[in-house]
Design a protein around this motif. Sequence first.
Motif, PDB file in Angstrom:
ATOM      1  N   PRO A  47      37.296  36.623  33.247  1.00  7.78           N
ATOM      2  CA  PRO A  47      36.863  35.291  33.620  1.00  7.78           C
ATOM      3  C   PRO A  47      37.724  34.793  34.778  1.00  7.78           C
ATOM      4  O   PRO A  47      38.862  35.217  34.952  1.00  7.78           O
ATOM      5  CB  PRO A  47      37.120  34.474  32.353  1.00  7.78           C
ATOM      6  N   ARG A 242      27.289  33.798  29.689  1.00  4.81           N
ATOM      7  CA  ARG A 242      27.910  34.637  30.722  1.00  4.81           C
ATOM      8  C   ARG A 242      28.167  33.819  31.994  1.00  4.81           C
ATOM      9  O   ARG A 242      29.162  34.017  32.670  1.00  4.81           O
ATOM     10  CB  ARG A 242      27.023  35.842  31.049  1.00  4.81           C
ATOM     11  N   GLN A 245      31.208  31.934  31.557  1.00  3.39           N
ATOM     12  CA  GLN A 245      32.360  32.824  31.644  1.00  3.39           C
ATOM     13  C   GLN A 245      32.660  33.210  33.094  1.00  3.39           C
ATOM     14  O   GLN A 245      33.824  33.302  33.501  1.00  3.39           O
ATOM     15  CB  GLN A 245      32.004  34.065  30.818  1.00  3.39           C
TER      16      GLN A 245
END
Lengths: 501, 501
Positions: A47, A242, A245
């Motif tokens: 990340p 996602r 992230q």
Amino acid sequence: MTPAKITPSNRPEQAADRTGQPAKGPDRPGLGPGQTGQGLDQSTLPPGQSGPHASQSAQPSGPPGREATQPAAVPEQPASAAAGVAAAPEAQRDGRGAGLLARLSRWLERDHLPDPQSVRTLYLASLTDSAANRLARQWAERYLAAAPDERRSLLAGLVLAGAELEPRGDQGERLFRRLYAQSDRLALMVALRADMLRWRNQVAGLSLLEQELAGLLSNWFDVGMLELHPINWDSPASLLERLIQYEAVHEIRSWQDMRRRVAADRRCYAFFHPRMRDTPLIFVEVALAEQMGAGVQELLDPARPVDALGKARWAIFYSISNTQPGLRGISFGNFLLQRVIEQLQAELPQLKFFATLSPIPGFAAWLEKQGGPAISGLLVGKAEQQAAQGDAAAGKTWVVRLRAAARLQRNDAERRSGLRLAAHYLQALRNGNPLDPVARFHLGNGARIERLNWAADLSPKGLEQSCGMMVNYLYEPEHLDENRARLAAGKPRVSRGVQWL
Amino acid sequence: MTPAKITPSNRPEQAADRTGQPAKGPDRPGLGPGQTGQGLDQSTLPPGQSGPHASQSAQPSGPPGREATQPAAVPEQPASAAAGVAAAPEAQRDGRGAGLLARLSRWLERDHLPDPQSVRTLYLASLTDSAANRLARQWAERYLAAAPDERRSLLAGLVLAGAELEPRGDQGERLFRRLYAQSDRLALMVALRADMLRWRNQVAGLSLLEQELAGLLSNWFDVGMLELHPINWDSPASLLERLIQYEAVHEIRSWQDMRRRVAADRRCYAFFHPRMRDTPLIFVEVALAEQMGAGVQELLDPARPVDALGKARWAIFYSISNTQPGLRGISFGNFLLQRVIEQLQAELPQLKFFATLSPIPGFAAWLEKQGGPAISGLLVGKAEQQAAQGDAAAGKTWVVRLRAAARLQRNDAERRSGLRLAAHYLQALRNGNPLDPVARFHLGNGARIERLNWAADLSPKGLEQSCGMMVNYLYEPEHLDENRARLAAGKPRVSRGVQWL
């Protein structure tokens, strides 16, 4: 004629049987659930990996995600000592000799790694060789399940096994084609390159492998291969997660925040590869508005009312994030914007203008290094100019002053000097390319520097990197080529407003 | 700070607008319906293209489908004269000179083709250059809609525009990457190569382009990129129709025939590319049975009762067809069989044996060229041997005799001589590779020659090419590597039954 007698044969021993994993069917999209996929996610997708910005930069970007979260699992010495620290060519050749080999042997034994002789078949055997393919599956399964230090050892084992292939032809490519075909996972290939980029300075010889893989990836991820898909509140939550992230420019703080970013007056598009369907490779967030955006906090406010689309004339690209460190240098950001502009023009003909609202991430670091003579001419006011002239640390002083002024949203001389300094910085070139990584991306695409915005990003990161300023780059589809030609001639295109600062 | 005034801009003129075609969205799979797709199908996918067999062969395979059906539309002279007939290097260099240029100019004018100067930007401009990309879209649209002679002219125009790029770096690749990205059609890239292979001996300089495109295609169609999917009676009729069209080994005569080939005791699998979802690239038809198949007519009989799967021990691959001439030389047949065997083992553990029932397509042509001394030792019976010994045309004689004997299903001395001649032919190597193209494929995969079958294919093609004989190649997964090693040592693996013929 009698048929020859055939001894009933056992089913071939396959990696799939040995590992207890089912054979990978053709329909299995990307990574399956479970621990293996999890392991891959953690190590390939740190990340906070920054956007097209970072991927344009030659510097490795920050600490890799997994190591940061699992420091205890990464003992530095054993693997790097075994694989040989990068050194001068002479030392490398020595390193391939008896000393390194002995150490590596002990280490292979300790970790129960396949011996170099077997690994060499991954390079040499034909792509249909069953034994080599079985080994490739085992190797891939093991890699996917491995902790970072074991991964590094496995990579060092590849280097060692390939070291004596001379002259080196396409054996490296064959290795990777085999691993791709046998694992049936394109995501593994991207993860391998991310790891290679991370460790190429620690493991001598890894760079060559990394470059061979990069050549294949640039074809496998050719822009023609990519599919543009919109992402919205109807998209799978796992996909939106996602994005949360991966968002590298303006952190997504909550699901409420996420929801606002895909509301009716917003758009989000991502490029996907058809063999990695669940992973957005790069995505852009767009705000549709009446005006060109000037400040990012108001855009990002989850409580901001949703604008009516009928009045929207502007599409503001306010965040672009690359998600795959393993695809560094394989650029598709420019194609993404081109395709998104076409898509928006088709869907919403009322849109007339396309611009970004972008950070100036290299500004503060650049300014801190400037002495007085270099910047005094840009400052507003005779007194300020004279004060800076004799001050070798004038750049540092101004960084502090600009941050403080932005934080207080003061609209005075500091503001005007700050905007002029930033405009100067954004137009500065080195070897023909803009110094600032984000400017390099957008000006390289043919956008122009349209407007500088004071106190436009007061987040800690915005103040730290850009002294709180932001910039709009304007994309005029019919002028991109001309603007790019101007940049190539050393004169980045700038609006009159910025010229007259 | 006031934003600079922006002149409202027109939307960029795009090929999509000009041609009246909708912009191609990312989700549009492969080719859309309608005339354009139709045109592509006709010219790239000639029916009767033969299987992995033909694709292994160096010879161009038969007349291209479209030209055969539209002979009037293909005047040979103008285009080939304009583009310059393939010639010695000196002549080529001359050909690039004034004479060719003048002729080509007239021809460009006549056909309203883009001028070489513009076309050159397809090679040279950056991949994000808007003008070059607009031209690429126009070029692609035009190509897709063009008749063969215009296609050939367009290709010659590419050659001409690229002829003066020296030194030639990656410009050719850039051209094709651009066409792929802008057309968003992988099928176009495959069609381009098919056309280039067809005309490379007519259009000087086309071979270089063809090789550059082949390099890209081999990466774009890397086996890791392909997806294996079963095809059955639940598959879309449009897909089954394509199988009917593409079947190269044993023609599918009707929908009833098609239905029998995907009945419960059969399987069909194909490789697909995720960016050409509606096109099977290669497919294999499998019969599941108690015994190794010995004759193809009984297998193909639509009225044959469906076997119970419980007793099936054998999987018989009785037809493998490549569908894309544009992918010639990019082999995935071997991977297809490997993946299908794994799939069948997982689905039906009762299956113990995997074999083909294959034609011997080069047999009759080979035998016709043999003189008596070369074959007399293979014949059964002293009298036959002596008769052949002095007969320079003994091979021709035997082809006629074997066909007649097979047609009458005579089981006598001719049968035994025929089987021995065929066994000898199948093991014959040239430069280390089997003479027969189908043997080259299967033995190269590590299969062994298991059994020869007399009067096994009495279709006109079977009699013509193979004198009615067929062969079973046996795939023993655990022996493929070893068999391949034996072949490499010059000794193809053969069952005892065949050794003792």
